[in-house]
Design an enzyme around this catalytic site. Structure first.
Site, mmCIF file in Angstrom:
data_model
loop_
_atom_site.group_PDB
_atom_site.id
_atom_site.type_symbol
_atom_site.label_atom_id
_atom_site.label_comp_id
_atom_site.label_asym_id
_atom_site.label_seq_id
_atom_site.Cartn_x
_atom_site.Cartn_y
_atom_site.Cartn_z
ATOM 1 C CB THR A 168 52.223 40.693 57.991
ATOM 2 O OG1 THR A 168 51.879 41.192 59.252
ATOM 3 C CG2 THR A 168 51.213 39.556 57.644
ATOM 4 C CE LYS A 200 49.952 40.562 62.123
ATOM 5 N NZ LYS A 200 50.884 41.395 61.915
ATOM 6 C CE LYS A 204 51.660 42.959 53.278
ATOM 7 N NZ LYS A 204 51.751 41.913 54.484
#
Length: 298
Positions: free
Chosen positions: A96, A172, A240
Protein backbone atom coordinates in the site's frame (compact mmCIF):
# COMPACT_ATOMS: atom_id res chain seq x y z
CA UNK A 1 7.36 -20.35 -13.21
CA UNK A 2 10.19 -19.26 -10.95
CA UNK A 3 8.83 -16.64 -8.55
CA UNK A 4 9.76 -14.92 -5.31
CA UNK A 5 7.79 -13.23 -2.55
CA UNK A 6 9.56 -10.39 -0.76
CA UNK A 7 8.15 -9.93 2.73
CA UNK A 8 6.80 -12.89 4.70
CA UNK A 9 4.55 -10.99 7.08
CA UNK A 10 0.90 -11.80 7.72
CA UNK A 11 -0.09 -11.16 4.10
CA UNK A 12 3.17 -12.09 2.41
CA UNK A 13 3.48 -15.43 4.16
CA UNK A 14 -0.04 -16.38 3.14
CA UNK A 15 0.58 -15.38 -0.46
CA UNK A 16 3.88 -17.28 -0.53
CA UNK A 17 2.24 -20.42 0.86
CA UNK A 18 -0.54 -20.14 -1.71
CA UNK A 19 2.08 -19.96 -4.45
CA UNK A 20 3.87 -23.03 -3.07
CA UNK A 21 0.60 -24.96 -3.43
CA UNK A 22 0.03 -23.78 -7.01
CA UNK A 23 1.13 -26.19 -9.75
CA UNK A 24 4.21 -25.31 -11.76
CA UNK A 25 5.60 -22.77 -9.28
CA UNK A 26 9.12 -22.70 -7.88
CA UNK A 27 8.82 -20.27 -4.98
CA UNK A 28 11.43 -18.37 -3.01
CA UNK A 29 10.44 -16.35 0.05
CA UNK A 30 12.50 -13.47 1.37
CA UNK A 31 12.40 -12.14 4.93
CA UNK A 32 15.11 -11.08 7.41
CA UNK A 33 13.39 -12.95 10.25
CA UNK A 34 14.72 -16.46 10.78
CA UNK A 35 11.37 -17.65 12.17
CA UNK A 36 9.53 -16.60 9.01
CA UNK A 37 12.11 -18.28 6.80
CA UNK A 38 11.88 -21.48 8.82
CA UNK A 39 8.08 -21.57 8.53
CA UNK A 40 8.30 -21.03 4.79
CA UNK A 41 10.99 -23.66 4.31
CA UNK A 42 8.91 -26.18 6.27
CA UNK A 43 6.09 -25.63 3.77
CA UNK A 44 8.36 -26.48 0.83
CA UNK A 45 9.55 -23.03 -0.23
CA UNK A 46 13.09 -21.76 -0.74
CA UNK A 47 13.99 -19.23 1.97
CA UNK A 48 16.18 -16.17 1.47
CA UNK A 49 17.36 -13.66 4.06
CA UNK A 50 17.58 -10.79 1.57
CA UNK A 51 16.19 -10.04 -1.86
CA UNK A 52 19.71 -10.34 -3.24
CA UNK A 53 19.63 -14.07 -2.37
CA UNK A 54 16.61 -15.11 -4.45
CA UNK A 55 17.44 -17.53 -7.29
CA UNK A 56 18.96 -16.07 -10.43
CA UNK A 57 16.55 -15.99 -13.34
CA UNK A 58 13.46 -15.35 -11.23
CA UNK A 59 10.59 -14.57 -13.62
CA UNK A 60 8.16 -12.92 -11.25
CA UNK A 61 8.42 -11.21 -7.90
CA UNK A 62 5.57 -10.33 -5.54
CA UNK A 63 6.41 -7.50 -3.16
CA UNK A 64 4.49 -7.37 0.14
CA UNK A 65 6.51 -5.12 2.41
CA UNK A 66 5.26 -2.19 4.49
CA UNK A 67 5.85 0.90 2.40
CA UNK A 68 7.37 2.44 -0.73
CA UNK A 69 10.79 2.90 0.85
CA UNK A 70 11.06 -0.77 1.74
CA UNK A 71 9.79 -1.79 -1.70
CA UNK A 72 12.34 0.38 -3.47
CA UNK A 73 15.18 -0.99 -1.34
CA UNK A 74 14.01 -4.59 -1.84
CA UNK A 75 13.87 -4.18 -5.60
CA UNK A 76 16.57 -1.70 -6.56
CA UNK A 77 18.77 -1.14 -3.49
CA UNK A 78 22.26 -2.58 -2.89
CA UNK A 79 20.68 -5.81 -1.59
CA UNK A 80 17.76 -5.64 -3.98
CA UNK A 81 16.26 -8.29 -6.23
CA UNK A 82 16.79 -6.60 -9.59
CA UNK A 83 20.11 -8.31 -10.49
CA UNK A 84 18.51 -11.71 -9.81
CA UNK A 85 15.54 -11.19 -12.12
CA UNK A 86 15.31 -12.56 -15.63
CA UNK A 87 15.08 -10.06 -18.47
CA UNK A 88 11.41 -9.29 -18.98
CA UNK A 89 10.47 -10.51 -15.49
CA UNK A 90 7.33 -9.06 -13.94
CA UNK A 91 7.30 -7.15 -10.66
CA UNK A 92 3.94 -7.32 -8.88
CA UNK A 93 4.03 -4.64 -6.21
CA UNK A 94 1.28 -5.26 -3.67
CA UNK A 95 2.36 -2.77 -1.02
CA UNK A 96 0.00 0.00 0.00
CA UNK A 97 1.71 3.15 -1.22
CA UNK A 98 1.03 6.55 -2.71
CA UNK A 99 0.08 6.60 -6.41
CA UNK A 100 3.10 8.75 -7.24
CA UNK A 101 5.38 6.16 -5.63
CA UNK A 102 3.77 3.42 -7.74
CA UNK A 103 4.45 5.45 -10.88
CA UNK A 104 8.04 6.10 -9.83
CA UNK A 105 8.76 2.44 -9.10
CA UNK A 106 7.10 1.40 -12.37
CA UNK A 107 9.39 3.76 -14.29
CA UNK A 108 12.44 2.36 -12.48
CA UNK A 109 11.38 -1.19 -13.33
CA UNK A 110 10.70 -0.43 -16.97
CA UNK A 111 14.05 1.35 -17.31
CA UNK A 112 15.70 -1.93 -16.30
CA UNK A 113 13.71 -4.00 -18.79
CA UNK A 114 11.14 -5.39 -16.34
CA UNK A 115 7.35 -5.40 -16.49
CA UNK A 116 5.45 -3.84 -13.59
CA UNK A 117 1.98 -4.38 -12.15
CA UNK A 118 0.66 -1.95 -9.54
CA UNK A 119 -1.35 -4.49 -7.53
CA UNK A 120 -2.37 -3.65 -3.97
CA UNK A 121 -4.36 -6.37 -2.22
CA UNK A 122 -7.07 -6.82 0.37
CA UNK A 123 -8.33 -9.85 2.22
CA UNK A 124 -6.19 -10.08 5.33
CA UNK A 125 -3.99 -12.91 6.50
CA UNK A 126 -6.82 -15.43 6.19
CA UNK A 127 -7.53 -14.47 2.58
CA UNK A 128 -3.83 -14.55 1.75
CA UNK A 129 -3.42 -18.09 3.10
CA UNK A 130 -6.57 -19.23 1.31
CA UNK A 131 -5.47 -17.71 -2.00
CA UNK A 132 -8.62 -15.57 -2.07
CA UNK A 133 -7.30 -12.03 -1.89
CA UNK A 134 -8.80 -9.20 -3.89
CA UNK A 135 -6.29 -7.47 -6.18
CA UNK A 136 -6.67 -3.89 -7.42
CA UNK A 137 -4.38 -3.91 -10.44
CA UNK A 138 -3.15 -1.62 -13.14
CA UNK A 139 -0.48 -2.28 -15.74
CA UNK A 140 0.16 -2.92 -19.39
CA UNK A 141 -1.51 -5.91 -21.06
CA UNK A 142 1.92 -7.55 -21.35
CA UNK A 143 2.65 -7.06 -17.65
CA UNK A 144 -0.75 -8.37 -16.59
CA UNK A 145 -0.43 -11.40 -18.86
CA UNK A 146 2.99 -12.24 -17.45
CA UNK A 147 1.68 -11.85 -13.90
CA UNK A 148 -1.49 -13.89 -14.47
CA UNK A 149 -0.23 -17.25 -13.13
CA UNK A 150 1.04 -15.55 -9.99
CA UNK A 151 -2.19 -13.59 -9.48
CA UNK A 152 -4.30 -16.70 -10.10
CA UNK A 153 -2.52 -18.41 -7.21
CA UNK A 154 -3.08 -15.68 -4.63
CA UNK A 155 -6.36 -14.00 -5.60
CA UNK A 156 -10.04 -14.79 -5.90
CA UNK A 157 -10.72 -11.60 -7.86
CA UNK A 158 -8.41 -9.36 -9.89
CA UNK A 159 -9.85 -5.97 -10.77
CA UNK A 160 -8.02 -4.35 -13.69
CA UNK A 161 -8.36 -0.57 -13.42
CA UNK A 162 -6.36 0.42 -16.49
CA UNK A 163 -2.86 0.45 -17.91
CA UNK A 164 -1.42 3.37 -15.97
CA UNK A 165 0.63 2.52 -12.85
CA UNK A 166 -0.85 4.31 -9.87
CA UNK A 167 -4.48 3.47 -10.57
CA UNK A 168 -4.29 0.34 -8.45
CA UNK A 169 -2.66 2.25 -5.61
CA UNK A 170 -5.24 5.02 -5.86
CA UNK A 171 -8.01 2.47 -5.45
CA UNK A 172 -6.27 0.89 -2.45
CA UNK A 173 -5.94 4.29 -0.76
CA UNK A 174 -9.69 4.88 -1.27
CA UNK A 175 -10.35 1.40 0.12
CA UNK A 176 -8.18 2.10 3.17
CA UNK A 177 -10.29 5.15 3.98
CA UNK A 178 -13.19 2.74 4.53
CA UNK A 179 -11.10 0.10 6.29
CA UNK A 180 -9.51 2.54 8.73
CA UNK A 181 -12.73 4.40 9.53
CA UNK A 182 -14.59 1.10 10.01
CA UNK A 183 -12.00 -0.18 12.49
CA UNK A 184 -12.01 3.10 14.39
CA UNK A 185 -15.81 3.27 14.59
CA UNK A 186 -15.99 -0.41 15.59
CA UNK A 187 -13.69 0.40 18.49
CA UNK A 188 -15.75 3.48 19.33
CA UNK A 189 -18.99 1.50 19.44
CA UNK A 190 -17.48 -1.23 21.60
CA UNK A 191 -15.92 1.34 23.95
CA UNK A 192 -19.22 3.23 24.27
CA UNK A 193 -21.05 -0.01 25.08
CA UNK A 194 -18.51 -0.89 27.77
CA UNK A 195 -18.59 2.62 29.25
CA UNK A 196 -22.38 2.47 29.35
CA UNK A 197 -22.38 -0.77 31.31
CA UNK A 198 -23.17 -3.28 28.58
CA UNK A 199 -21.54 -6.68 28.46
CA UNK A 200 -18.99 -6.49 25.59
CA UNK A 201 -19.81 -9.99 24.40
CA UNK A 202 -23.48 -9.04 24.16
CA UNK A 203 -22.52 -5.91 22.20
CA UNK A 204 -20.61 -8.08 19.75
CA UNK A 205 -23.29 -10.74 19.41
CA UNK A 206 -26.06 -8.24 18.83
CA UNK A 207 -24.21 -5.99 16.39
CA UNK A 208 -23.07 -8.95 14.28
CA UNK A 209 -26.67 -10.05 13.82
CA UNK A 210 -28.05 -6.56 13.13
CA UNK A 211 -27.88 -3.83 10.51
CA UNK A 212 -25.04 -1.93 12.17
CA UNK A 213 -22.54 -4.74 11.56
CA UNK A 214 -19.49 -4.35 9.34
CA UNK A 215 -16.82 -6.75 8.17
CA UNK A 216 -14.25 -4.91 10.28
CA UNK A 217 -16.41 -4.99 13.42
CA UNK A 218 -16.98 -8.70 13.04
CA UNK A 219 -13.34 -9.42 12.21
CA UNK A 220 -11.58 -7.14 14.68
CA UNK A 221 -13.68 -6.97 17.84
CA UNK A 222 -13.06 -10.65 18.73
CA UNK A 223 -9.41 -9.61 19.21
CA UNK A 224 -10.59 -7.12 21.84
CA UNK A 225 -12.90 -9.65 23.49
CA UNK A 226 -10.03 -12.15 23.75
CA UNK A 227 -7.45 -9.51 24.74
CA UNK A 228 -5.38 -10.75 21.80
CA UNK A 229 -3.06 -7.95 20.70
CA UNK A 230 -1.13 -10.13 18.24
CA UNK A 231 -0.80 -7.89 15.16
CA UNK A 232 -2.47 -9.39 12.09
CA UNK A 233 -2.45 -5.78 10.93
CA UNK A 234 -0.94 -3.26 13.32
CA UNK A 235 -2.04 0.17 14.52
CA UNK A 236 1.05 1.54 12.76
CA UNK A 237 -0.25 0.29 9.40
CA UNK A 238 -3.27 2.56 9.65
CA UNK A 239 -1.19 5.47 10.85
CA UNK A 240 0.53 5.08 7.48
CA UNK A 241 -2.48 4.19 5.34
CA UNK A 242 -4.82 6.87 6.64
CA UNK A 243 -1.93 9.28 6.20
CA UNK A 244 -1.92 8.28 2.53
CA UNK A 245 -5.67 8.94 2.41
CA UNK A 246 -5.07 12.46 3.71
CA UNK A 247 -2.27 13.03 1.20
CA UNK A 248 -4.46 11.93 -1.71
CA UNK A 249 -7.41 14.01 -0.51
CA UNK A 250 -5.25 17.13 -0.26
CA UNK A 251 -3.74 16.50 -3.68
CA UNK A 252 -7.18 16.49 -5.32
CA UNK A 253 -8.69 19.18 -3.05
CA UNK A 254 -11.12 16.75 -1.44
CA UNK A 255 -12.37 17.11 2.15
CA UNK A 256 -12.05 13.86 4.12
CA UNK A 257 -13.03 14.68 7.73
CA UNK A 258 -13.92 11.12 8.78
CA UNK A 259 -10.60 9.77 7.55
CA UNK A 260 -8.76 12.59 9.35
CA UNK A 261 -10.51 11.86 12.65
CA UNK A 262 -9.86 8.13 12.38
CA UNK A 263 -6.21 8.87 11.56
CA UNK A 264 -5.85 10.90 14.75
CA UNK A 265 -7.25 8.02 16.80
CA UNK A 266 -4.64 5.66 15.39
CA UNK A 267 -1.94 8.29 15.97
CA UNK A 268 -3.17 8.59 19.57
CA UNK A 269 -2.96 4.83 20.10
CA UNK A 270 0.53 4.84 18.63
CA UNK A 271 1.58 7.72 20.89
CA UNK A 272 0.47 5.64 23.88
CA UNK A 273 2.84 2.85 22.83
CA UNK A 274 0.39 0.59 21.01
CA UNK A 275 1.68 1.04 17.44
CA UNK A 276 2.89 -2.53 17.12
CA UNK A 277 -0.33 -4.07 18.43
CA UNK A 278 -3.28 -5.37 16.44
CA UNK A 279 -5.17 -2.47 14.86
CA UNK A 280 -8.32 -3.35 16.85
CA UNK A 281 -6.46 -1.88 19.81
CA UNK A 282 -7.03 1.59 18.50
CA UNK A 283 -9.65 1.10 21.24
CA UNK A 284 -6.85 1.96 23.66
CA UNK A 285 -7.29 5.59 22.59
CA UNK A 286 -10.86 5.46 23.92
CA UNK A 287 -9.69 3.62 27.02
CA UNK A 288 -7.24 6.43 27.78
CA UNK A 289 -10.00 9.03 27.42
CA UNK A 290 -12.67 7.22 29.42
CA UNK A 291 -10.94 4.84 31.84
CA UNK A 292 -12.88 1.77 30.66
CA UNK A 293 -11.67 -1.73 31.40
CA UNK A 294 -11.37 -3.94 28.36
CA UNK A 295 -12.42 -7.60 28.46
CA UNK A 296 -10.12 -9.93 30.44
CA UNK A 297 -8.32 -7.00 32.09
CA UNK A 298 -8.07 -7.13 35.85
Amino acid sequence: MRVAVIGLGSMGMGAALSLVKAPGMQVAGCDPRESARAEFAAAGGTPAASAAEIPAGTEGVLVLVVNAQQAEAALFGPQGAAPRLAQGAVIVNSCTLAPEDARRLAAAAEARGFLYVDAPVSGGAVGARAGTMTVMASGSPAALAKAQPLLDAVAKKVWVLGEEPGLGSTMKVVHQLLAGVHIAVAAEAMALGIKSGLDPRAVFDIVTTAAGNSWMFENRMPHVLEADETPRSAVDIFVKDLGLVGDLARAVAFPAPLAAQAHQLFVSARAQGHGGKDDAFVIRAYQALTGIRLPKEG
